[in-house]
Design an enzyme around this catalytic site. Structure first.
Site, PDB file in Angstrom:
ATOM      1  N   ARG A  15      45.235  44.434  51.725  1.00  0.00           N
ATOM      2  CA  ARG A  15      45.125  43.135  52.372  1.00  0.00           C
ATOM      3  C   ARG A  15      46.375  42.291  52.108  1.00  0.00           C
ATOM      4  O   ARG A  15      47.162  42.578  51.202  1.00  0.00           O
ATOM      5  CB  ARG A  15      43.891  42.390  51.848  1.00  0.00           C
ATOM      6  CG  ARG A  15      42.571  42.952  52.312  1.00  0.00           C
ATOM      7  CD  ARG A  15      41.388  42.298  51.614  1.00  0.00           C
ATOM      8  NE  ARG A  15      41.256  42.730  50.221  1.00  0.00           N
ATOM      9  CZ  ARG A  15      40.303  42.316  49.395  1.00  0.00           C
ATOM     10  NH1 ARG A  15      39.404  41.431  49.816  1.00  0.00           N
ATOM     11  NH2 ARG A  15      40.252  42.763  48.156  1.00  0.00           N
ATOM     12  N   LYS A  73      44.189  39.352  45.347  1.00  0.00           N
ATOM     13  CA  LYS A  73      43.609  39.810  44.086  1.00  0.00           C
ATOM     14  C   LYS A  73      44.317  39.195  42.890  1.00  0.00           C
ATOM     15  O   LYS A  73      45.414  38.645  42.991  1.00  0.00           O
ATOM     16  CB  LYS A  73      43.668  41.341  43.987  1.00  0.00           C
ATOM     17  CG  LYS A  73      42.800  42.052  45.007  1.00  0.00           C
ATOM     18  CD  LYS A  73      41.333  41.639  44.934  1.00  0.00           C
ATOM     19  CE  LYS A  73      40.645  42.092  43.669  1.00  0.00           C
ATOM     20  NZ  LYS A  73      39.212  41.672  43.636  1.00  0.00           N
ATOM     21  N   TYR A  92      41.609  35.374  44.347  1.00  0.00           N
ATOM     22  CA  TYR A  92      40.448  35.843  43.591  1.00  0.00           C
ATOM     23  C   TYR A  92      40.912  36.150  42.173  1.00  0.00           C
ATOM     24  O   TYR A  92      41.922  36.842  41.977  1.00  0.00           O
ATOM     25  CB  TYR A  92      39.862  37.116  44.212  1.00  0.00           C
ATOM     26  CG  TYR A  92      39.113  36.891  45.494  1.00  0.00           C
ATOM     27  CD1 TYR A  92      37.966  36.106  45.532  1.00  0.00           C
ATOM     28  CD2 TYR A  92      39.526  37.486  46.687  1.00  0.00           C
ATOM     29  CE1 TYR A  92      37.274  35.903  46.712  1.00  0.00           C
ATOM     30  CE2 TYR A  92      38.844  37.296  47.871  1.00  0.00           C
ATOM     31  CZ  TYR A  92      37.713  36.505  47.876  1.00  0.00           C
ATOM     32  OH  TYR A  92      37.024  36.306  49.056  1.00  0.00           O
ATOM     33  N   HIS A  94      38.219  36.361  39.129  1.00  0.00           N
ATOM     34  CA  HIS A  94      37.144  37.087  38.421  1.00  0.00           C
ATOM     35  C   HIS A  94      37.475  37.250  36.935  1.00  0.00           C
ATOM     36  O   HIS A  94      37.465  38.351  36.387  1.00  0.00           O
ATOM     37  CB  HIS A  94      36.913  38.461  39.069  1.00  0.00           C
ATOM     38  CG  HIS A  94      36.458  38.382  40.496  1.00  0.00           C
ATOM     39  ND1 HIS A  94      35.210  37.918  40.855  1.00  0.00           N
ATOM     40  CD2 HIS A  94      37.092  38.701  41.663  1.00  0.00           C
ATOM     41  CE1 HIS A  94      35.090  37.968  42.182  1.00  0.00           C
ATOM     42  NE2 HIS A  94      36.213  38.431  42.693  1.00  0.00           N
ATOM     43  N   GLU A 116      36.602  32.623  44.203  1.00  0.00           N
ATOM     44  CA  GLU A 116      35.182  32.942  44.014  1.00  0.00           C
ATOM     45  C   GLU A 116      34.379  31.829  43.366  1.00  0.00           C
ATOM     46  O   GLU A 116      33.138  31.882  43.365  1.00  0.00           O
ATOM     47  CB  GLU A 116      35.016  34.240  43.210  1.00  0.00           C
ATOM     48  CG  GLU A 116      35.314  34.152  41.733  1.00  0.00           C
ATOM     49  CD  GLU A 116      36.796  34.298  41.393  1.00  0.00           C
ATOM     50  OE1 GLU A 116      37.121  34.322  40.195  1.00  0.00           O
ATOM     51  OE2 GLU A 116      37.624  34.387  42.338  1.00  0.00           O
ATOM     52  N   SER A 132      32.217  39.115  50.609  1.00  0.00           N
ATOM     53  CA  SER A 132      30.899  39.629  50.236  1.00  0.00           C
ATOM     54  C   SER A 132      30.240  40.299  51.429  1.00  0.00           C
ATOM     55  O   SER A 132      29.604  41.355  51.308  1.00  0.00           O
ATOM     56  CB  SER A 132      30.011  38.490  49.724  1.00  0.00           C
ATOM     57  OG  SER A 132      30.515  37.954  48.526  1.00  0.00           O
ATOM     58  N   ASP A 268      33.481  43.748  40.068  1.00  0.00           N
ATOM     59  CA  ASP A 268      34.553  42.772  39.825  1.00  0.00           C
ATOM     60  C   ASP A 268      34.075  41.595  38.986  1.00  0.00           C
ATOM     61  O   ASP A 268      34.874  40.738  38.605  1.00  0.00           O
ATOM     62  CB  ASP A 268      35.205  42.302  41.128  1.00  0.00           C
ATOM     63  CG  ASP A 268      34.243  41.679  42.112  1.00  0.00           C
ATOM     64  OD1 ASP A 268      33.059  41.473  41.743  1.00  0.00           O
ATOM     65  OD2 ASP A 268      34.645  41.403  43.251  1.00  0.00           O
TER      66      ASP A 268
END
Length: 368
Positions: A15, A73, A92, A94, A116, A132, A268
């Protein structure tokens, strides 16, 4: 503001954090968008499309040198050197599942905003939702693939055949991931059981699908019985910003049939399957006791064209807000975005993330 878009380097991640339409929107508001050359190749978006929209293609150091870096990411180890004080990182993160990333962000002094944990007043997670949905739909597709005997599974067809029962699919968690996984499984004519503790959420699913998906209140006994009879188990449990609880135990897994499949989309956030470890698109599965485990941490990266456009549709208004107002004013005026701020000036500014990392929570409004 100068906005930088580096290429993603996580294994199997194709991505990119923006589309040409996103670039056009930002440049129309006077922002300078710089993109690492080739960053969109994996998503079938060429450099020429970005430049036509108004971006400048640059080297990796220049992309990371922008005032705000927008990614997909969490930073990988090789990218830690780019982190610095005064920089806004929007991606993101996490951090409950990747504490080493949290340590690097804390040490750098940057301001880290996590997709997130951006959360609206009604509890929805607008920047997590599109991925999601993609991950949930992919989970069923992935499970069907690994149930094939040639891929190590029991040789079960999702929809069965005339006179032969369909696959039994157990989905744990009825949020966006779980609901989408169950929806696709039902569409493939599998027998679907969806478990969740939230009765209202189960009521919603039951009303929408009119009994095509069996809804069950989640507790240890219910999970144990469902997992033992499952051909495919999809883990989709989420606690915002925190580690996922271990809902499926090792004992439950040992009772599963040989050749059955587990797909843990919660990996994740640490995973909701006891003992599971993260895998990659290059090596997506491993076997324990005859049960296939799939635990790729960036499932939507397998369909990057669809995922990139879905993600940018959601993130673009927040990117524009941060770029136009700056971090301090943006989080003051937007409570949802304020929830997204995880780290500021060497301190953790989200309570669930702070607890997961063993750090002291600090109010972001006092730091930005």
């Amino acid at each position: 503001m100068r906005i930088g878009i580096p290429a993603e380097i996580k294994t199997g991640e194709n991505r990119v954090a923006i589309t040409p339409d996103g670039v056009r929107e930002l440049t129309a508001h006077g922002h300078d968008v710089v993109i690492e050359a080739g960053a969109g190749d994996g998503s079938a978006i060429g450099d020429a499309e970005f430049t036509t929209a108004g971006a400048r293609m640059v080297a990796v150091d220049d992309a990371w040198g922008a005032d705000m870096v927008v990614k997909v990411k969490e930073p990988q180890t090789a990218e830690y050197r780019h982190l610095r004080a005064g920089q806004i990182l929007f991606t993101y993160l996490h951090l409950a599942a990747y504490p080493e990333v949290g340590k690097a962000l804390l040490a750098s002094g940057c301001t880290a905003v996590a997709y997130e944990t951006v959360e609206t007043a009604n509890g929805s997670l607008p920047l997590l939702a599109p991925m999601s949905e993609v991950a949930g739909r992919m989970a069923t597709q992935i499970g069907a693939h690994y149930l094939e005997r040639t891929n190590g599974g029991r040789g079960v067809l999702m929809g069965g055949a005339p006179g032969v029962r369909p696959a039994r699919v157990v989905v744990i968690g009825a949020g966006n991931v779980g609901w989408n996984a169950a929806w696709i499984a039902a569409g493939m004519e599998a027998e679907v059981i969806l478990l969740d503790k939230n009765i209202d959420r189960l009521r919603f699913v039951d009303q929408i699908h009119k009994g095509r998906i069996s809804t069950v209140t989640s507790n240890r006994g219910a999970v144990e019985r469902a997992v033992a009879e499952a051909d495919l188990v999809i883990g989709a449990v989420l606690v915002t910003g925190a580690k996922a609880p271990k809902v499926v135990t090792s004992d439950m897994i040992s009772a599963m049939k040989r050749g059955s499949v587990i797909v843990d989309i919660a990996i994740d956030q640490g995973g909701c399957i006891e003992g599971i470890r993260e895998t990659t698109h290059k090596g997506p599965t491993y076997e324990v006791g005859g049960v296939i485990h799939y635990a790729v941490g960036n499932v939507p990266g397998a369909v990057p064209f669809s995922s990139t456009y879905a993600l940018t549709n959601a993130t673009l208004p927040y990117v524009a807000e941060l770029a136009s107002y700056g971090i301090a004013k943006a989080v003051e005026r937007d409570a949802a975005l304020r929830h997204g701020v995880n780290i500021v000036n060497h301190q953790v500014t989200h309570p669930a993330v702070a607890e997961a990392m063993g750090e002291t929570y600090a109010d972001p409004l006092t730091l930005v």
